[in-house]
Design a protein around this motif. Structure first.
Motif, PDB file in Angstrom:
ATOM      1  N   THR A  25       0.826  -0.953  -0.082  1.00 29.14           N
ATOM      2  CA  THR A  25      -0.155  -0.105  -0.429  1.00 29.14           C
ATOM      3  C   THR A  25       1.026   1.432  -0.195  1.00 29.14           C
ATOM      4  O   THR A  25       0.676   2.006  -1.169  1.00 29.14           O
ATOM      5  CB  THR A  25      -0.911  -0.449   1.668  1.00 29.14           C
ATOM      6  OG1 THR A  25      -1.845  -0.834   1.575  1.00 29.14           O
ATOM      7  CG2 THR A  25      -1.897   0.864   0.910  1.00 29.14           C
ATOM      8  N   VAL A  26       2.295   1.126   0.596  1.00 29.18           N
ATOM      9  CA  VAL A  26       2.676   2.606   0.811  1.00 29.18           C
ATOM     10  C   VAL A  26       3.383   2.753  -0.660  1.00 29.18           C
ATOM     11  O   VAL A  26       3.416   3.875  -1.125  1.00 29.18           O
ATOM     12  CB  VAL A  26       3.989   2.378   2.449  1.00 29.18           C
ATOM     13  CG1 VAL A  26       4.655   3.484   1.627  1.00 29.18           C
ATOM     14  CG2 VAL A  26       3.012   2.522   3.358  1.00 29.18           C
ATOM     15  N   ALA A  27       3.739   1.593  -1.028  1.00 27.14           N
ATOM     16  CA  ALA A  27       4.320   1.433  -2.074  1.00 27.14           C
ATOM     17  C   ALA A  27       3.981   1.768  -3.188  1.00 27.14           C
ATOM     18  O   ALA A  27       3.993   2.635  -4.149  1.00 27.14           O
ATOM     19  CB  ALA A  27       5.300   0.182  -3.104  1.00 27.14           C
ATOM     20  N   LEU A  28       2.331   1.817  -3.808  1.00 26.43           N
ATOM     21  CA  LEU A  28       1.542   1.877  -4.398  1.00 26.43           C
ATOM     22  C   LEU A  28       0.993   3.392  -4.198  1.00 26.43           C
ATOM     23  O   LEU A  28       0.880   4.581  -6.081  1.00 26.43           O
ATOM     24  CB  LEU A  28      -0.295   1.077  -4.775  1.00 26.43           C
ATOM     25  CG  LEU A  28       0.598  -0.208  -5.303  1.00 26.43           C
ATOM     26  CD1 LEU A  28      -0.646  -1.131  -4.987  1.00 26.43           C
ATOM     27  CD2 LEU A  28       0.572  -0.248  -6.799  1.00 26.43           C
ATOM     28  N   SER A  46       4.664   7.528   5.179  1.00 29.63           N
ATOM     29  CA  SER A  46       6.204   5.869   4.814  1.00 29.63           C
ATOM     30  C   SER A  46       7.149   6.283   5.865  1.00 29.63           C
ATOM     31  O   SER A  46       7.277   4.583   6.043  1.00 29.63           O
ATOM     32  CB  SER A  46       7.057   5.845   3.474  1.00 29.63           C
ATOM     33  OG  SER A  46       7.645   7.748   3.628  1.00 29.63           O
ATOM     34  N   ALA A  47       6.898   7.137   6.700  1.00 28.21           N
ATOM     35  CA  ALA A  47       7.924   6.855   8.370  1.00 28.21           C
ATOM     36  C   ALA A  47       6.928   6.481   8.721  1.00 28.21           C
ATOM     37  O   ALA A  47       7.556   5.707   9.904  1.00 28.21           O
ATOM     38  CB  ALA A  47       8.392   8.471   8.207  1.00 28.21           C
ATOM     39  N   LEU A  48       5.707   6.735   9.217  1.00 27.26           N
ATOM     40  CA  LEU A  48       5.230   6.350  10.417  1.00 27.26           C
ATOM     41  C   LEU A  48       4.871   4.324   9.896  1.00 27.26           C
ATOM     42  O   LEU A  48       4.856   4.095  10.623  1.00 27.26           O
ATOM     43  CB  LEU A  48       3.911   7.117   9.966  1.00 27.26           C
ATOM     44  CG  LEU A  48       3.794   8.371  10.843  1.00 27.26           C
ATOM     45  CD1 LEU A  48       2.365   8.666  10.784  1.00 27.26           C
ATOM     46  CD2 LEU A  48       4.258   7.987  11.770  1.00 27.26           C
ATOM     47  N   VAL A  81      12.337  -2.375   3.734  1.00 24.30           N
ATOM     48  CA  VAL A  81      11.612  -1.760   2.140  1.00 24.30           C
ATOM     49  C   VAL A  81      11.098  -0.958   2.417  1.00 24.30           C
ATOM     50  O   VAL A  81      11.123   0.721   2.029  1.00 24.30           O
ATOM     51  CB  VAL A  81      10.764  -3.109   1.281  1.00 24.30           C
ATOM     52  CG1 VAL A  81       9.702  -2.374   0.667  1.00 24.30           C
ATOM     53  CG2 VAL A  81      11.813  -4.436   0.520  1.00 24.30           C
ATOM     54  N   VAL A  82       9.831  -0.911   3.913  1.00 19.52           N
ATOM     55  CA  VAL A  82       9.830   1.006   3.435  1.00 19.52           C
ATOM     56  C   VAL A  82      10.168   2.074   3.968  1.00 19.52           C
ATOM     57  O   VAL A  82      10.609   2.794   3.875  1.00 19.52           O
ATOM     58  CB  VAL A  82       8.238   0.628   5.193  1.00 19.52           C
ATOM     59  CG1 VAL A  82       8.102   1.402   5.283  1.00 19.52           C
ATOM     60  CG2 VAL A  82       6.906  -0.905   4.080  1.00 19.52           C
ATOM     61  N   LEU A  84      13.155   2.257   3.063  1.00 20.94           N
ATOM     62  CA  LEU A  84      13.873   2.707   1.543  1.00 20.94           C
ATOM     63  C   LEU A  84      13.403   3.754   0.857  1.00 20.94           C
ATOM     64  O   LEU A  84      13.734   4.399   1.197  1.00 20.94           O
ATOM     65  CB  LEU A  84      14.307   1.889   1.277  1.00 20.94           C
ATOM     66  CG  LEU A  84      15.807   0.754   1.206  1.00 20.94           C
ATOM     67  CD1 LEU A  84      15.996  -0.462   0.107  1.00 20.94           C
ATOM     68  CD2 LEU A  84      16.715   1.274   0.751  1.00 20.94           C
ATOM     69  N   LEU A  85      11.742   3.006   0.865  1.00 21.29           N
ATOM     70  CA  LEU A  85      11.185   4.148   0.465  1.00 21.29           C
ATOM     71  C   LEU A  85      10.677   5.134   1.627  1.00 21.29           C
ATOM     72  O   LEU A  85      10.735   6.569   0.746  1.00 21.29           O
ATOM     73  CB  LEU A  85       9.298   3.911   0.019  1.00 21.29           C
ATOM     74  CG  LEU A  85       9.331   2.656  -0.115  1.00 21.29           C
ATOM     75  CD1 LEU A  85       7.572   1.605  -0.408  1.00 21.29           C
ATOM     76  CD2 LEU A  85       9.752   3.238  -1.515  1.00 21.29           C
ATOM     77  N   ALA A  86      10.943   5.385   2.852  1.00 24.78           N
ATOM     78  CA  ALA A  86      11.419   7.027   3.775  1.00 24.78           C
ATOM     79  C   ALA A  86      12.158   7.177   3.577  1.00 24.78           C
ATOM     80  O   ALA A  86      12.325   9.347   3.084  1.00 24.78           O
ATOM     81  CB  ALA A  86      10.692   6.656   4.995  1.00 24.78           C
ATOM     82  N   LEU A  87      13.374   6.636   3.330  1.00 24.51           N
ATOM     83  CA  LEU A  87      14.298   7.535   3.374  1.00 24.51           C
ATOM     84  C   LEU A  87      14.429   7.987   1.791  1.00 24.51           C
ATOM     85  O   LEU A  87      14.938   9.479   1.225  1.00 24.51           O
ATOM     86  CB  LEU A  87      15.533   6.532   3.235  1.00 24.51           C
ATOM     87  CG  LEU A  87      15.300   6.403   4.605  1.00 24.51           C
ATOM     88  CD1 LEU A  87      16.809   5.529   5.282  1.00 24.51           C
ATOM     89  CD2 LEU A  87      15.998   7.294   5.395  1.00 24.51           C
ATOM     90  N   GLY A  88      14.063   7.498   1.099  1.00 27.78           N
ATOM     91  CA  GLY A  88      14.380   8.459  -0.555  1.00 27.78           C
ATOM     92  C   GLY A  88      12.695   9.621  -0.510  1.00 27.78           C
ATOM     93  O   GLY A  88      13.898  10.528  -1.115  1.00 27.78           O
ATOM     94  N   ASN A  89      12.263   8.932   0.350  1.00 32.01           N
ATOM     95  CA  ASN A  89      10.937  10.690   0.548  1.00 32.01           C
ATOM     96  C   ASN A  89      11.718  11.751   1.588  1.00 32.01           C
ATOM     97  O   ASN A  89      12.101  13.096   0.837  1.00 32.01           O
ATOM     98  CB  ASN A  89      10.102   9.953   0.774  1.00 32.01           C
ATOM     99  CG  ASN A  89       8.673   9.266   0.361  1.00 32.01           C
ATOM    100  OD1 ASN A  89       9.084   9.472  -1.039  1.00 32.01           O
ATOM    101  ND2 ASN A  89       7.786   8.577   1.013  1.00 32.01           N
TER     102      ASN A  89
END
Length: 98
Positions: A25-28, A46-48, A81-82, A84-89
């Motif tokens: 869900t976070v990735a989508l 994404s951080a939460l 994975v999540v 990584l998404l938060a750090l990218g954001n």
């Protein structure tokens, strides 16, 4: 507070599946609403989600001897994975260049 986040080993498979669904869900949301929502909004959710899954993975009871259960391994992979998404954001929020 840590008692509320301590996952029950009897419901481990359900918790692992929920964490995988949360990561999807976070990735989508990251990819689908990239243009519509601001970078700060993407970073916050994404951080939460990363903090929640990391807390679940860290507070799970570890088995003595032998490999960890599959659901516990899934929590660690999903948290990576999540995160990584938060750090990218966060990098986009702080103004990094592609």
């Amino acid at each position: 507070m840590s008692a509320l986040l301590r996952p029950d080993a009897r419901r481990g498979e359900l918790i692992g599946a929920g964490a995988v669904a949360l990561a999807i869900t976070v990735a989508l949301l990251n990819f689908r609403f990239e243009e519509e929502w601001g970078v700060g909004v993407h970073f916050v959710y994404s951080a939460l989600a990363a903090a929640l899954v990391i807390a679940l993975a860290a507070l799970a009871d570890r088995t003595v001897g032998g490999p960890p259960p599959r659901w516990h391994s899934a929590l660690f992979v999903v948290s990576f994975v999540v995160l990584l998404l938060a750090l990218g954001n966060l990098a986009d929020l702080l103004g990094s260049d592609d």
